[in-house]
Scaffold this active site. Structure first.
Site, PDB file in Angstrom:
ATOM      1  N   ASP A  45     -32.211  29.647 102.185  1.00 22.07           N
ATOM      2  CA  ASP A  45     -31.443  28.634 101.453  1.00 22.07           C
ATOM      3  C   ASP A  45     -30.049  29.161 101.170  1.00 22.07           C
ATOM      4  O   ASP A  45     -29.886  30.206 100.542  1.00 22.07           O
ATOM      5  CB  ASP A  45     -32.131  28.338 100.106  1.00 22.07           C
ATOM      6  CG  ASP A  45     -31.242  27.525  99.182  1.00 22.07           C
ATOM      7  OD1 ASP A  45     -31.142  26.309  99.383  1.00 22.07           O
ATOM      8  OD2 ASP A  45     -30.637  28.115  98.263  1.00 22.07           O
ATOM      9  N   TYR A  50     -21.659  28.669  98.012  1.00 20.13           N
ATOM     10  CA  TYR A  50     -21.960  30.096  97.806  1.00 20.13           C
ATOM     11  C   TYR A  50     -20.988  30.992  98.581  1.00 20.13           C
ATOM     12  O   TYR A  50     -20.936  32.194  98.340  1.00 20.13           O
ATOM     13  CB  TYR A  50     -23.379  30.453  98.249  1.00 20.13           C
ATOM     14  CG  TYR A  50     -24.503  29.705  97.562  1.00 20.13           C
ATOM     15  CD1 TYR A  50     -24.281  28.933  96.429  1.00 20.13           C
ATOM     16  CD2 TYR A  50     -25.803  29.781  98.045  1.00 20.13           C
ATOM     17  CE1 TYR A  50     -25.310  28.246  95.821  1.00 20.13           C
ATOM     18  CE2 TYR A  50     -26.846  29.098  97.438  1.00 20.13           C
ATOM     19  CZ  TYR A  50     -26.591  28.322  96.332  1.00 20.13           C
ATOM     20  OH  TYR A  50     -27.623  27.643  95.742  1.00 20.13           O
ATOM     21  N   LYS A  75     -25.979  23.208 101.756  1.00 19.48           N
ATOM     22  CA  LYS A  75     -25.680  22.081 100.853  1.00 19.48           C
ATOM     23  C   LYS A  75     -24.209  21.674 100.938  1.00 19.48           C
ATOM     24  O   LYS A  75     -23.329  22.526 101.051  1.00 19.48           O
ATOM     25  CB  LYS A  75     -25.999  22.479  99.406  1.00 19.48           C
ATOM     26  CG  LYS A  75     -27.337  23.175  99.254  1.00 19.48           C
ATOM     27  CD  LYS A  75     -27.689  23.484  97.814  1.00 19.48           C
ATOM     28  CE  LYS A  75     -28.915  24.380  97.755  1.00 19.48           C
ATOM     29  NZ  LYS A  75     -28.620  25.821  97.915  1.00 19.48           N
ATOM     30  N   HIS A 108     -25.513  18.739  96.896  1.00 15.60           N
ATOM     31  CA  HIS A 108     -25.681  19.820  95.917  1.00 15.60           C
ATOM     32  C   HIS A 108     -25.909  19.329  94.480  1.00 15.60           C
ATOM     33  O   HIS A 108     -26.684  19.890  93.740  1.00 15.60           O
ATOM     34  CB  HIS A 108     -24.476  20.770  95.993  1.00 15.60           C
ATOM     35  CG  HIS A 108     -24.794  22.172  95.600  1.00 15.60           C
ATOM     36  ND1 HIS A 108     -24.258  23.279  96.234  1.00 15.60           N
ATOM     37  CD2 HIS A 108     -25.607  22.670  94.643  1.00 15.60           C
ATOM     38  CE1 HIS A 108     -24.730  24.370  95.667  1.00 15.60           C
ATOM     39  NE2 HIS A 108     -25.542  24.045  94.696  1.00 15.60           N
TER      40      HIS A 108
END
Ligand code: A2P
Length: 293
Positions: A45, A50, A75, A108
Site C-alpha cells: 500500500d 507519501y 491513492k 485518499h
C-alpha cells in the site's frame, strides 16, 4: 507461506496482509519492499501523498518477485481531484511506480465539503477501470452514505474502504454497514501506531493488558494479536514497518486462532476516539499538501 486472500466484490483477490509504507523514506521503502517480498508478502500500500511510489516500484523491480504476482495499491491525492486532473494524477503515479497497470486505485479522502469534485474523481477512476488500466477502484476514510453516492453516480461500488482502525478505534459499525453493501474494510494504522503519536504513550494498544495477556497465551507479540484480530474480523491489514524483524512478525499471524470470546474482549477495548485526521475536515488546506508534476 502463501498468505490467504480476501475476495473483492469484483472477483479480484486481495492478499490479506500487505506492507504499509506511510512515512518510509527512500532507502527505507526500497529495503522494506524487498524484505517484505522475500518474506512472502504479495501486497503493498502506497499513496501519491507519501512521496515514495518511485521507491515502491524500485523495490519491486530489485526483488525476485514478478510484478504480476504483487497486488499494489496507491491513492489519488486531493489536489488532483476532478475528472481530468485525476486522470493526470494517475498517469503521474504510474510513471513514478514504473507500472503499466495498477491493482487498486483509491481516493485518499472523501472531502465532504467539495463532494462534487470527489464524484468527478470517482468517474475518472471508473473510466480507468473500464479501460483496464486498474483492476479495482476504492476509497479511503469514507462513510457508507458517501460510498452509496459514488455508486449512484457511476454504477461502480468501491471494492474497499481504507479507514483508521485499531483496538482503541475499531469502527465496527462502519465495517458492518460497509460489508452490507459489499465493501471490504481495510485498516490503516492497524496496530495503532497513530495513537502513539498522542500524549504520553498510555494510549498505545501494544501495552494494553488484554493484549499483553493474549500475547503470553499464544506466544505471539501484542502486534500479532491485534493483526490476527483484524484478520478474524474480516479486515484487510497494511501494517507499516521498515524493520525486517517486525516486517516478518507482522505477516506471521496465520498459524494460530483467537477464540470468539477473545475477539469480543479486544472488540470491547474500543474507546470510539480517532487518533488520526477526521475525514469531515481533511482537505488540501488541512494537510497543507499540494502535489505537483
Ligand atoms: P517501525 O517501522 O520501526 O517498525 P501502524 O501501521 O499501526 O501505524 O504502525 C506503524 C508503527 O508501528 C511504526 O512506527 C512501526 O515502526 C511500528 N511497528 C510496526 N510493526 C510493529 C510491531 N510488530 N511491533 C511494534 N511496533 C511496530
Amino acid at each position: 507461506m502463501k498468505h490467504p486472500v480476501f475476495k473483492l466484490n469484483n472477483g479480484v483477490d486481495l492478499p490479506a496482509v500487505g506492507l504499509g509504507v506511510f512515512q518510509s523514506g527512500e532507502d527505507g521503502t526500497v529495503d522494506a519492499v524487498k524484505t517484505a517480498l522475500s518474506l512472502g508478502y504479495r501486497m503493498i500500500d502506497t499513496a501519491a501523498a507519501y512521496g515514495n511510489e518511485a521507491y515502491v516500484g524500485q523495490g519491486l523491480r530489485e526483488s525476485d518477485v514478478a510484478r504480476e504476482e504483487v497486488f499494489v495499491q496507491t491513492k489519488l491525492w486531493m489536489s488532483d481531484y476532478g475528472f481530468d486532473k485525476a486522470l493526470h494524477g494517475f498517469d503521474r503515479s504510474m510513471k513514478n511506480l514504473g507500472f503499466e497497470t495498477l491493482d487498486l486505485y483509491l481516493l485518499h479522502w472523501p472531502q465532504p465539503k467539495l463532494f462534487d469534485l470527489t464524484i468527478e474523481s470517482w468517474k475518472a477512476l471508473s473510466r480507468l477501470l473500464d479501460e483496464g488500466r486498474v483492476r479495482a477502484i476504492g476509497v479511503c476514510n469514507a462513510s457508507v452514505d458517501q460510498m452509496r453516492k459514488l455508486t449512484d453516480a457511476t454504477g461502480i461500488t468501491p471494492v474497499l474502504n481504507q479507514i483508521e482502525s485499531h483496538p482503541y478505534f475499531a469502527q465496527a459499525a462502519l465495517r458492518q454497514a460497509a460489508s452490507e453493501i459489499g465493501v471490504l474494510t481495510q485498516a490503516w494504522s492497524p496496530i495503532g501506531g497513530i495513537s502513539r503519536y498522542k500524549g504520553d504513550g498510555s494510549l498505545d494498544p501494544l501495552n494494553d493488558e488484554v493484549l499483553v495477556a493474549l500475547s503470553s497465551k499464544y506466544d505471539k507479540t501484542p502486534a500479532q494479536i491485534i493483526l490476527r484480530w483484524h484478520f478474524q474480523n474480516g479486515v484487510s491489514i497494511i501494517p507499516k514497518s521498515t524493520n525486517p524483524g517486525r516486517i516478518r512478525e507482522n505477516a506471521d499471524i496465520f498459524d494460530f486462532e483467537l477464540e470468539a470470546s477473545e475477539i469480543a474482549a479486544i472488540d470491547a477495548l474500543d474507546r470510539g476516539e480517532r487518533a488520526g485526521a477526521d475525514p469531515d475536515v481533511a482537505s488540501v488546506q488541512y494537510f497543507g499538501r499540494v502535489i505537483e508534476d
